[in-house]
Motif scaffolding. Structure first.
Motif, PDB file in Angstrom:
ATOM      1  N   VAL A 300       0.845  -1.200   0.000  1.00 12.71           N
ATOM      2  CA  VAL A 300       0.000   0.000   0.000  1.00 12.71           C
ATOM      3  C   VAL A 300       0.882   1.253   0.000  1.00 12.71           C
ATOM      4  O   VAL A 300       1.617   1.488   0.960  1.00 12.71           O
ATOM      5  N   LEU A 323      -4.915   9.110  -7.273  1.00 10.88           N
ATOM      6  CA  LEU A 323      -5.593   7.886  -6.849  1.00 10.88           C
ATOM      7  C   LEU A 323      -5.006   7.303  -5.562  1.00 10.88           C
ATOM      8  O   LEU A 323      -5.643   6.482  -4.896  1.00 10.88           O
ATOM      9  N   ASN A 325      -4.453   6.886  -2.033  1.00  7.04           N
ATOM     10  CA  ASN A 325      -5.216   7.362  -0.877  1.00  7.04           C
ATOM     11  C   ASN A 325      -4.782   6.736   0.449  1.00  7.04           C
ATOM     12  O   ASN A 325      -5.423   6.946   1.474  1.00  7.04           O
ATOM     13  N   SER A 327      -5.008   3.690   1.252  1.00  2.00           N
ATOM     14  CA  SER A 327      -5.784   2.475   1.536  1.00  2.00           C
ATOM     15  C   SER A 327      -5.687   1.459   0.399  1.00  2.00           C
ATOM     16  O   SER A 327      -5.689   0.250   0.631  1.00  2.00           O
ATOM     17  N   TRP A 328      -5.602   1.954  -0.830  1.00  2.00           N
ATOM     18  CA  TRP A 328      -5.542   1.052  -1.975  1.00  2.00           C
ATOM     19  C   TRP A 328      -4.130   0.518  -2.163  1.00  2.00           C
ATOM     20  O   TRP A 328      -3.147   1.271  -2.044  1.00  2.00           O
ATOM     21  N   ASP A 329      -4.044  -0.778  -2.471  1.00  2.00           N
ATOM     22  CA  ASP A 329      -2.731  -1.346  -2.771  1.00  2.00           C
ATOM     23  C   ASP A 329      -2.397  -1.123  -4.249  1.00  2.00           C
ATOM     24  O   ASP A 329      -3.201  -0.563  -5.008  1.00  2.00           O
ATOM     25  N   THR A 332      -4.841  -2.527  -6.888  1.00  2.00           N
ATOM     26  CA  THR A 332      -6.088  -1.762  -6.985  1.00  2.00           C
ATOM     27  C   THR A 332      -5.865  -0.470  -7.752  1.00  2.00           C
ATOM     28  O   THR A 332      -6.704  -0.063  -8.573  1.00  2.00           O
ATOM     29  N   LEU A 333      -4.735   0.175  -7.510  1.00  2.00           N
ATOM     30  CA  LEU A 333      -4.407   1.403  -8.234  1.00  2.00           C
ATOM     31  C   LEU A 333      -4.283   1.139  -9.732  1.00  2.00           C
ATOM     32  O   LEU A 333      -4.721   1.946 -10.557  1.00  2.00           O
ATOM     33  N   ALA A 336      -7.741   0.825 -11.123  1.00  3.88           N
ATOM     34  CA  ALA A 336      -8.495   2.076 -11.105  1.00  3.88           C
ATOM     35  C   ALA A 336      -7.932   3.122 -12.057  1.00  3.88           C
ATOM     36  O   ALA A 336      -8.640   4.063 -12.447  1.00  3.88           O
TER      37      ALA A 336
END
Length: 360
Positions: A300, A323, A325, A327-329, A332-333, A336
C-alpha cells in the motif's frame, strides 16, 4: 489442477503463453524426442529449474571440455544440493564452480529443446501444480517464460538462414579469435573447442546439443567473423535480427526503457514480423514483472505532500498520483487508473524515485 494434452491440439507456444499470462507455479512435463522427457519447474511464470535424464553429466562434460570447470567438481556440486534448496550458489562455490556458467549452459539447452519441439510439433505434455523436485536430476535456470517463448520462436523463424549457410555436418569450423569472458557462454565454449579446427558433426556430438542449437551459435560467430567455416557462404547481417538480439541483451541487463525504444523502432519498420510482435510482448511483460518486484501488488503506497515536486509531474502522472489514498494497494491502483498497467506502474516508480511515494 492437472492438465494433459498433445502438441497437435495445444501447440507449445500457446501452452507457454497460457502459463506465462496465468503466472503459473508448478511442473511442466514434456514427453517428446522419441520417448525423451524434460521438466520445467515454474514459479509465478518464471522458469526456476529444469530436469532431464543425464543433465548433470552433460553440463559437467561441456564445462570440462571448454576448460571452464572441473567436471568432477560440477557433479559433486550438483549431488551436494539438498532437495528443495532454493539458494544453490553456496554449494557450487564450495566446489569452485561458477554458478553463472552452469545457469547459462542449462538455459542454452532449454532454448534449443524448446525451438526443436516447436519446429517438430509432436509429443505430449503434462502440467501439475506440484513443484516437488525430489529425486529429479535438476539444475537451476532463471528465465521468464516470456523470454523463453520469444527466443525459441526467433530461433525457429531464423533457422532457414542458418541451414542455408551451414547445410551439413561435414563442414569444418575454425576459431579466428580467442575466447573472452565478455562473450556469451556458448560463444566462448565454441571458440575454445574450435581453436584447432573442428568438424561440425563432431562438435555437436561433443556438446550433446541438437544440430539446430549448435549451428545457431556457429552461425552467430560466423556472422561476427569470429570463426571461419570452409565452404560456407558469406553471412549478410539482417538488421532486424541484429536489433532483436541487442534488444534481448538490454532486457537481460534490466535496461527496459532502452529496450522499449528498440521495440518502437522495430514496430514502426515492420509490425507484421512475428519476431517483432513477440519481442514487444516480452519487453512489456518483463518490465511489468520488474516493477512489481520493486512494488509488490499487495503493498500500500502513501503519498507525501510536496506541492513543489508535484508541479514537475505531467497531467497523466498527476491523475495516477491522485488515486493514491493510503488504503488502496498497487494492484487496486492499476485497476483504477485510466492509464495502461505498465504506464501506471512506471508513474508509481517515478513518484517513489522523487520521494513523493512511500510504502507501508
Amino acid at each position: 489442477m492437472a492438465l494433459h494434452g498433445d502438441f497437435s491440439s495445444f501447440p507449445l507456444p500457446e501452452l507457454l503463453q497460457w502459463l506465462d499470462s496465468s503466472r503459473k507455479t508448478g511442473t511442466l512435463q514434456l514427453l517428446t524426442w522419441e520417448g525423451g522427457e524434460r521438466k520445467l519447474f515454474l514459479l509465478s511464470g518464471q522458469v526456476l529449474a529444469i530436469s532431464n535424464e543425464g543433465l548433470w553429466g552433460r553440463v559437467a562434460r561441456v564445462l570440462s571440455l571448454a576448460k571452464l570447470a572441473d567436471g568432477a567438481a560440477v557433479l559433486a556440486a550438483f549431488s551436494s544440493i539438498p532437495p528443495g534448496t532454493e539458494d544453490v550458489e553456496p554449494f557450487f562455490r564450495k566446489h569452485n564452480v561458477e554458478l553463472k556458467v552452469v545457469r547459462d549452459l542449462v538455459r542454452e539447452e532449454m532454448l534449443g529443446s524448446m525451438a526443436d519441439q516447436t519446429r517438430g510439433g509432436h509429443g505430449a505434455f503434462h502440467w501439475t501444480e506440484d513443484l516437488d523436485r525430489t529425486g529429479e536430476e535438476w539444475a537451476p535456470c532463471e528465465m521468464s517464460l516470456r523470454e523463453l517463448l520469444f527466443e525459441s520462436l526467433r530461433w525457429v523463424d531464423e533457422q532457414t538462414d542458418v541451414d542455408r549457410v551451414l547445410p551439413g555436418d561435414a563442414l569444418t569450423v575454425r576459431s579466428r579469435v580467442q575466447p573472452s569472458p565478455r562473450q556469451p557462454l556458448m560463444h566462448r565454449i565454441l571458440l575454445t573447442m574450435c581453436a584447432g579446427g573442428q568438424n561440425l558433426g563432431r562438435l555437436r556430438l561433443s556438446l550433446g546439443l541438437s544440430r539446430s542449437s549448435t549451428t545457431r551459435r556457429v552461425f552467430e560467430l560466423l556472422r561476427a567473423k569470429q570463426v571461419e567455416v570452409e565452404g560456407a557462404p558469406e553471412v549478410v547481417v539482417d538488421p532486424v535480427t541484429d536489433m532483436l538480439e541487442k534488444g534481448a541483451v538490454l532486457i537481460r541487463e534490466g535496461q527496459y526503457d532502452a529496450a522499449e525504444l528498440v521495440c518502437a523502432s522495430l514496430l514502426t519498420s515492420d509490425p507484421t514480423d512475428r519476431r517483432v510482435r513477440e519481442f514487444a510482448r516480452m519487453v512489456q511483460s518483463e518490465h511489468v514483472a520488474s516493477l512489481y518486484g520493486k512494488m509488490p501488488p499487495l503493498s500500500v503506497p502513501v503519498l507525501r505532500p510536496d506541492p513543489e515536486q508535484q508541479t514537475l509531474l505531467k497531467q497523466e502522472e498527476r491523475q495516477v498520483a491522485g488515486l493514491v489514498n493510503g488504503s488502496w494497494d498497487v494492484s487496486t491502483l492499476v485497476l483504477a487508473s485510466p492509464a495502461r498497467e505498465l504506464e501506471t506502474l512506471k508513474t508509481l516508480a517515478k513518484l517513489m524515485r522523487m520521494g513523493l511515494l512511500q510504502f507501508r
